[in-house]
Design an enzyme around this catalytic site. Structure first.
Site, PDB file in Angstrom:
ATOM      1  N   TYR A  44      -1.778  -3.101  20.510  1.00  0.00           N
ATOM      2  CA  TYR A  44      -2.414  -4.157  19.731  1.00  0.00           C
ATOM      3  C   TYR A  44      -1.520  -5.392  19.687  1.00  0.00           C
ATOM      4  O   TYR A  44      -0.324  -5.326  19.932  1.00  0.00           O
ATOM      5  CB  TYR A  44      -2.712  -3.680  18.306  1.00  0.00           C
ATOM      6  CG  TYR A  44      -1.531  -3.077  17.588  1.00  0.00           C
ATOM      7  CD1 TYR A  44      -0.665  -3.869  16.834  1.00  0.00           C
ATOM      8  CD2 TYR A  44      -1.269  -1.719  17.661  1.00  0.00           C
ATOM      9  CE1 TYR A  44       0.433  -3.318  16.187  1.00  0.00           C
ATOM     10  CE2 TYR A  44      -0.183  -1.162  17.009  1.00  0.00           C
ATOM     11  CZ  TYR A  44       0.661  -1.964  16.271  1.00  0.00           C
ATOM     12  OH  TYR A  44       1.742  -1.423  15.631  1.00  0.00           O
ATOM     13  N   ASN A  96       8.372   3.469  17.339  1.00  0.00           N
ATOM     14  CA  ASN A  96       9.282   2.375  16.992  1.00  0.00           C
ATOM     15  C   ASN A  96      10.690   2.946  17.048  1.00  0.00           C
ATOM     16  O   ASN A  96      11.021   3.852  16.288  1.00  0.00           O
ATOM     17  CB  ASN A  96       9.001   1.849  15.581  1.00  0.00           C
ATOM     18  CG  ASN A  96       7.739   1.029  15.523  1.00  0.00           C
ATOM     19  OD1 ASN A  96       7.615   0.035  16.216  1.00  0.00           O
ATOM     20  ND2 ASN A  96       6.799   1.455  14.698  1.00  0.00           N
ATOM     21  N   TYR A  98      14.258   1.932  16.323  1.00  0.00           N
ATOM     22  CA  TYR A  98      15.073   0.922  15.661  1.00  0.00           C
ATOM     23  C   TYR A  98      16.555   1.175  15.885  1.00  0.00           C
ATOM     24  O   TYR A  98      17.020   2.309  15.761  1.00  0.00           O
ATOM     25  CB  TYR A  98      14.848   0.951  14.146  1.00  0.00           C
ATOM     26  CG  TYR A  98      13.465   0.595  13.701  1.00  0.00           C
ATOM     27  CD1 TYR A  98      13.081  -0.729  13.553  1.00  0.00           C
ATOM     28  CD2 TYR A  98      12.536   1.581  13.411  1.00  0.00           C
ATOM     29  CE1 TYR A  98      11.811  -1.066  13.123  1.00  0.00           C
ATOM     30  CE2 TYR A  98      11.264   1.259  12.983  1.00  0.00           C
ATOM     31  CZ  TYR A  98      10.908  -0.064  12.840  1.00  0.00           C
ATOM     32  OH  TYR A  98       9.649  -0.384  12.419  1.00  0.00           O
ATOM     33  N   HIS A 107       4.262  -5.841   5.279  1.00  0.00           N
ATOM     34  CA  HIS A 107       2.915  -6.090   5.768  1.00  0.00           C
ATOM     35  C   HIS A 107       1.985  -4.982   5.300  1.00  0.00           C
ATOM     36  O   HIS A 107       2.432  -3.957   4.791  1.00  0.00           O
ATOM     37  CB  HIS A 107       2.912  -6.139   7.304  1.00  0.00           C
ATOM     38  CG  HIS A 107       3.267  -4.826   7.927  1.00  0.00           C
ATOM     39  ND1 HIS A 107       4.559  -4.340   7.958  1.00  0.00           N
ATOM     40  CD2 HIS A 107       2.491  -3.893   8.516  1.00  0.00           C
ATOM     41  CE1 HIS A 107       4.564  -3.164   8.553  1.00  0.00           C
ATOM     42  NE2 HIS A 107       3.323  -2.858   8.895  1.00  0.00           N
ATOM     43  N   HIS A 174       4.275  -2.818   2.844  1.00  0.00           N
ATOM     44  CA  HIS A 174       5.383  -1.915   3.140  1.00  0.00           C
ATOM     45  C   HIS A 174       6.212  -2.539   4.257  1.00  0.00           C
ATOM     46  O   HIS A 174       5.720  -3.372   5.023  1.00  0.00           O
ATOM     47  CB  HIS A 174       4.892  -0.515   3.530  1.00  0.00           C
ATOM     48  CG  HIS A 174       4.105  -0.493   4.798  1.00  0.00           C
ATOM     49  ND1 HIS A 174       2.752  -0.782   4.843  1.00  0.00           N
ATOM     50  CD2 HIS A 174       4.470  -0.237   6.080  1.00  0.00           C
ATOM     51  CE1 HIS A 174       2.326  -0.702   6.092  1.00  0.00           C
ATOM     52  NE2 HIS A 174       3.348  -0.368   6.869  1.00  0.00           N
TER      53      HIS A 174
END
Length: 185
Positions: A44, A96, A98, A107, A174
């Site tokens: 997305y 993800n 990190y 968001h 969050h």
């Protein structure tokens, strides 16, 4: 278990190797200096890629690699077996990865992209998901002093699955601040 976590963490490392070798589709990989995001099934648009809130869109499936088999067998099947989600309901997965100092601004995940519940699995290290924080940046860096304090902090132990639905998914922002994990997550 420790063995299951290590196995999944090796699988996550294998995604990085494929990305570094250029073997993943263009819509699968999105990297910043402190975070690599890998889309599977569907990707997305978000953040600077869109004109504004609510403009996020799914990428065409041919731009994104399918969900890896290990994600189905080691993660999705457990959620289905435990009746967290119906069989066949999950059609995308996002990894993800990190590095220390990485973050994701506060968001609410767009409903047009994410059905509920949102499932967040944590590996490599414990993390914290903060709710209700207004992120403030000074000189293009996150400012803990100027940002608001979290209304709630959800601890996400290594090997855990956090579910967001209802108010936690739709009624409050969050995010993850740079201080919300101490090592790669």
């Amino acid at each position: 278990s420790e063995e299951e976590c290590r196995s999944i963490e090796r699988d996550i490392d294998s995604i990085r190797v494929l990305a570094d070798a250029g073997k993943l589709k263009s819509g699968t990989v999105d990297r910043t200096p402190l975070r690599s995001k890998y889309f599977f099934g569907y990707g997305y648009t978000y953040g600077a890629q869109v004109a504004g809130k609510g403009q996020e869109q799914l990428l065409p499936p041919e731009f994104v690699d399918p969900i890896p088999e290990w994600v189905h067998t080691k993660l999705i099947s457990r959620l289905e077996d435990d009746r967290v989600v119906p069989r066949g309901w999950i059609n995308s997965a996002v990894v993800n990865d990190y590095l220390p100092g990485g973050m994701i601004v506060s968001h609410v995940d767009p409903k047009q992209l994410f059905a509920r519940p949102i499932c967040i699995c944590t590996f490599f290290a414990e993390g914290r998901l903060v709710f209700g924080v207004r992120f403030v940046f000074a000189d293009r860096k996150f400012s803990r002093e100027k940002s608001t304090a979290p209304e709630y902090i959800a601890t996400m132990p290594r090997g855990s699955c956090t579910l967001m639905d209802g108010f936690s998914a739709d009624g409050i922002t969050h995010g993850i601040r740079p201080s919300d994990f101490d090592s790669r997550r």
